[in-house]
Design an enzyme around this catalytic site. Structure first.
Site, short mmCIF file in Angstrom:
data_model
loop_
_atom_site.label_atom_id
_atom_site.label_comp_id
_atom_site.label_asym_id
_atom_site.label_seq_id
_atom_site.Cartn_x
_atom_site.Cartn_y
_atom_site.Cartn_z
N CYS A 17 35.96 18.34 3.15
CA CYS A 17 36.25 18.88 4.48
C CYS A 17 37.59 18.38 4.99
O CYS A 17 38.43 19.15 5.46
CB CYS A 17 35.15 18.47 5.47
N ASP A 426 64.11 -15.83 8.18
CA ASP A 426 65.19 -16.20 9.08
C ASP A 426 64.96 -17.65 9.51
O ASP A 426 63.83 -18.15 9.42
CB ASP A 426 65.19 -15.26 10.28
N ASP A 621 63.40 -12.57 13.96
CA ASP A 621 63.08 -12.35 15.38
C ASP A 621 64.28 -11.93 16.21
O ASP A 621 64.13 -11.64 17.39
CB ASP A 621 62.49 -13.63 15.98
N ASP A 625 68.61 -9.71 12.85
CA ASP A 625 67.67 -9.56 11.73
C ASP A 625 67.22 -8.12 11.52
O ASP A 625 66.62 -7.80 10.48
CB ASP A 625 66.41 -10.43 11.97
#
Length: 731
Positions: A17, A426, A621, A625
């Site tokens: 279906c 980082d 963050d 980045d």
């Protein structure tokens, strides 16, 4: 212009279906892509609004034989009530069908009819017909409706198999009763199969409802009312109002033990707040005036007065719910094989049933000798298990991720996360606390320490970078305004303060190698003039070293990428236990470094130096980045980082702890393991069961029970992910 339409779908019974509806939607003019999720009974459609509209798309769903309604985020409670009522109705229908079928099945068991079929020596044939008929056409009506819609839409599904198989047994038995009352009848097979399949669908629906309980538990974190401080008769008093009536700017009082209803900040009071169910942070956080608070978190101690910033559907809690629901509706690449098999499954089963009937006829010389084996083939085949194998595990896994403070944007990201073998981290704000402190001021041009700090802090008013926050925190208020502010990733900031064009960025010639230095320059007609240096120091997060060791224990190769000077970067890397460091690199170079890691990993896999894995992740963050996050196979953004970094990330870590990264990898591996188990169970079930049914070694009643339980077993296996515990939790 491209729009997105989310629909609730009713009427789907199996993977055939959902596959057929997906094909129908993708064939509509203006539709760029459509995904149908069988487990959640939803569809997501991306379409060009210049070529089609919502009404046309909803109408196309109806033409395909299903019903569609718009998903309303504000009507979740009503949707749940509707589903609960549907489940209760299903339960009553099954109970009545089972009561009617029980005498027929009992007769078969107690009178030696274990191989199927009954002579007239048991219950009178008219009574057998009377018991089987309401089961066939009342309890079995959903299978006839589903089969009709499927065939009318040019496809075939599980309903076709059940309707065809049970109808063959029922109508043959009716003909025998009317024309040859001493021959074998199969009323019990038809009635029992319908009852058992309905039982299986009932259990499946209840189990599927359980897959979304983690998401529902997040929704329930938001209280229904809040105490707002309003002016009443000339005095400020508390007024309890529904959260729908809250507005940004409202002042809200939250007592000890109550849940917070808004995103905002503390105006007055001091308390500790439990954010565990929202961010995965296990320890309560102290809240004082100025501290941020979030909807759904629980105030544990004193009374707090809050200023509301975001309310209702705009809170972080509801954003997590929306993104998690969106991800749950997406498809993992591993599902592609199951989709291809499901599309061909029902036609193949119909062909096998026909071959079974013909084969028995040729073998025995009797035209109806293959009736029971053919019916068994039709009812034991189960495309549902194939269709549910992936989405149920994904839905449960994403709900568990949300509880652990992991915001996953798609099922594809989860699958890529499972394949990670290299992670680049980082430094600032990721490995370190990001709470940078000014330790040294080195003014030039006759400036004092205070004057240098004042100008630098004024310039940084437009930035949210940790360095900017540290400089502003060290300066005394008030600060002059900054005009024409510009943030340049990797190069610092620029703007006009008190009529002077200033720029602040990494120091080209730092005064000493032991600190992170930024230099403040004034742009003059004759060029840049150095106004001074500011020395900063960041510290490693207390949990970073243990988290790095945990990642390495998971077989992950850990790298550090930093725009800081090699001396600073190497010091942090050594403290964290990382021996692969690239320092002094700009944002574009970070993206190039990720590309190099991917190329190196690919070469190692090709050369046989690595036997598994094959994906590179990046955790960051900051604005600088974002390019690297976007270029990585899986980008991880820190929740407290810049908006652009979170937008570029595939997975957001809601707590500032790299253990959350290890949690994400462990959970992804657990989810993909469940998916593979489910697909194996679904495939092996059909591979073993179909030949036995075709050879006449399975009674149709047993076949119906096996078919009903196959889907339930797959969903139940997925539900075990609710018990998932990370390695960090087990320590």
């Amino acid at each position: 212009m491209t729009d997105t339409l989310d629909l609730n779908i009713t009427g789907m019974t199996c993977a055939a279906c959902s596959a057929r509806l997906e094909r129908v939607l993708n064939a509509q003019p203006g539709v760029e892509s459509a995904w149908v999720n069988l487990a959640r009974e939803t569809a997501r459609i991306r379409y060009r609004s210049t070529e089609t509209d919502r009404d046309a798309l909803i109408a196309s769903v109806a033409v395909a034989g299903f019903s569609a309604t718009l998903i309303d985020p504000n009507a979740r409670a009503a949707d749940q009530a509707t589903k609960a009522a549907r489940l209760r109705r299903e339960g009553w229908i099954f109970a009545i069908a089972a009561l009617l079928s029980l005498p027929l099945v009992a007769q078969m068991l107690f009178m030696g009819g274990a191989e199927g079929g009954q002579q007239h020596t048991g219950l009178p044939l008219w009574l057998q017909w009377a018991l089987a008929t309401p089961v066939q056409f009342w309890a079995g009506a959903r299978f006839y409706r589903g089969a009709w819609h499927a065939l009318r839409g040019g496809g075939a599904n599980m309903d076709v198999l059940v309707a065809l198989g049970t109808s063959a047994a029922y109508f043959y038995s009716t003909a025998v009763w009317l024309t040859a009352p001493h021959a074998m009848v199969y009323f019990e097979a038809a009635a029992a199969v319908i009852s058992l399949v309905r039982l299986g669908k009932l259990l499946e629906a209840r189990a599927k409802a359980g897959t979304s309980t983690a998401i529902e538990s997040l929704i329930r974190l938001q209280p229904l009312t809040a105490r707002v401080l309003r002016e009443l008769n000339g005095e400020i008093g508390e007024l309890e109002v529904p959260i729908a009536d809250l507005r940004p700017g409202d002042r809200i009082r939250v007592r000890a033990g109550e849940r917070i209803a808004v995103d905002g900040e503390v105006l007055d009071g001091q308390s500790s707040v439990d954010e565990a169910l929202l961010t995965g942070e296990s320890l309560p956080l102290e809240k004082r005036p100025g501290a941020p608070v979030y909807a759904g978190t629980q105030n544990l101690a004193g009374t707090l007065t809050l200023l509301a910033h975001s309310v209702g559907e705009q809170t972080q809690l509801m954003e997590i719910v929306r993104l998690t629901e969106t991800a749950a509706g997406s498809k993992a690449p591993i599902q592609a094989l199951a989709d291809r098999v499901s599309a061909l499954f029902v036609p193949a089963i119909l062909a096998l049933a026909a071959l079974t009937l013909a084969g028995w006829w040729l073998y025995t010389g009797e035209a109806l000798s293959g009736l029971v084996p053919a019916v068994a083939v039709l009812v034991i085949a189960c495309p549902c298990a194939l269709g549910l194998a992936t989405p149920t595990a994904v839905v449960v896994g994403l709900g568990r991720a949300a509880q652990l403070g992991l915001l996953v944007r798609s099922a594809e990201a989860l699958e890529r996360c499972e394949k990670l073998s290299v992670i680049a981290l980082d430094k600032t704000g990721t490995l370190t606390t990001g709470q940078i402190e000014i330790t040294t001021l080195w003014p030039e041009m006759g400036l004092t320490d205070a004057a240098l700090l004042r100008l630098a802090a004024a310039l940084e008013q437009g930035s949210s970078h940790p360095i900017a926050q540290a400089i502003r925190a060290a300066a005394s208020a008030p600060l002059p305004p900054v005009e024409a502010f510009e943030e340049r990733p990797g190069q610092g900031v620029r703007g006009r303060v008190e009529g002077r064009w200033l720029s602040l960025g990494p120091a080209p010639t730092p005064p000493s190698p032991h600190l992170t230095w930024v230099a403040l320059h004034e742009e003059t007609a004759s060029g840049e003039q150095l106004l001074g240096h500011l020395g900063l120091q960041d510290r490693l997060r207390p949990t970073s070293r243990a988290a790095v060791l945990r990642l390495q224990g998971l077989g992950i190769e850990v790298h550090m990428l930093s725009g800081d000077r090699p001396e600073i970067a190497q010091r942090i890397a050594t403290e964290a236990g990382i021996d692969k460091v690239q320092a002094g690199i700009r944002p574009q170079a970070k993206a190039m470094a990720i590309a190099a890691l991917k190329a190196n990993l690919k070469a190692n896999l090709k050369a046989g130096l690595k036997s598994d894995g094959g994906a590179v992740g990046m955790v960051g963050d900051g604005i600088n980045d974002a390019p690297a996050l976007a270029s990585a196979d899986v980008g991880f953004g820190m929740h407290t980082g810049a908006d652009i970094a979170r937008e570029a990330a595939d997975i957001t870590l809601m707590r500032n702890d790299l253990h959350a990264l290890a949690d994400a990898i462990e959970l992804a591996r657990a989810v993909l393991k469940k998916i593979r188990q489910n697909l194996f169970f679904a495939f092996i079930y059909n591979v073993l069961a179909l030949p036995l049914a075709a050879l006449g070694m399975l009674n149709p009643v047993i076949a119906g029970a096996a078919m009903a339980l196959s889907s339930v077993s797959v969903v139940s296996n997925s539900l075990l992910l609710k018990r998932f515990r990370t390695g960090q939790m087990r320590l």
